[in-house]
Design a protein around this motif. Structure first.
Motif, short mmCIF file in Angstrom:
data_model
loop_
_atom_site.label_atom_id
_atom_site.label_comp_id
_atom_site.label_asym_id
_atom_site.label_seq_id
_atom_site.Cartn_x
_atom_site.Cartn_y
_atom_site.Cartn_z
N GLU A 1 86.24 107.12 45.31
CA GLU A 1 87.08 107.68 46.39
C GLU A 1 88.52 107.80 45.92
O GLU A 1 88.96 107.09 45.02
N LYS A 2 89.27 108.71 46.56
CA LYS A 2 90.64 109.02 46.15
C LYS A 2 91.53 107.80 46.03
O LYS A 2 92.32 107.69 45.10
N LYS A 3 91.41 106.87 46.95
CA LYS A 3 92.31 105.71 46.95
C LYS A 3 92.09 104.79 45.76
O LYS A 3 92.94 103.98 45.43
N ASP A 4 90.95 104.95 45.10
CA ASP A 4 90.58 104.04 44.00
C ASP A 4 89.75 104.80 42.97
O ASP A 4 88.68 104.36 42.59
N ILE A 5 90.25 105.94 42.52
CA ILE A 5 89.47 106.90 41.72
C ILE A 5 89.05 106.35 40.35
O ILE A 5 88.04 106.76 39.82
N PHE A 6 89.80 105.41 39.80
CA PHE A 6 89.50 104.94 38.45
C PHE A 6 89.46 103.43 38.38
O PHE A 6 90.32 102.74 38.92
#
Length: 121
Positions: free
Chosen positions: A15-20
């Motif tokens: 998800e965008k908030k925790d992409i990596f």
């Protein structure tokens, strides 16, 4: 006309908030699990074409094995949503399909080929 297929690689991340996360595979710009990325504009563009005598092969890879099931569901949902609107013939390939191919190779004693058939790299 000869059959024509366009391969559409899709690379998905978290998800965008925790992409990596450390240890993830990371290429260019992954589609986040909570986003639609470039998929809608692709199919909108294809829908404008007058000659749609081709097929799309959509290949969905995940940045980490822990999100493969989520990626497959998200990609299938988006492809189902947009491909019908564009009028193109669609084929989908993701990790569950890869697992079946790996099983086929193992059954035939071709384990040496497993690394060559991958959604990573």
């Amino acid at each position: 006309m000869k059959p024509l297929a366009i391969v559409f690689p899709m690379f998905w991340g978290r998800e965008k908030k925790d992409i990596f996360h450390p240890g993830d595979h990371f290429y260019d710009h992954p589609t986040a699990l909570d986003d639609e990325g470039t998929i809608p504009p692709l199919f909108q563009s294809l829908g404008l074409l007058q000659d749609r005598d081709f097929e799309i092969i959509a290949v969905a890879g995940a940045s980490h094995p822990s999100i493969e099931d989520d990626v497959e569901r998200a990609a299938q949902r988006l492809l189902d949503k947009y491909a019908d609107q564009s009028g193109v013939r669609l084929h989908f390939f993701s990790h569950s399909h890869l697992q079946r191919i790996h099983g086929f190779l193992r059954e035939r004693g071709e384990d040496r080929l497993l690394d060559a058939v991958s959604l990573v790299g």
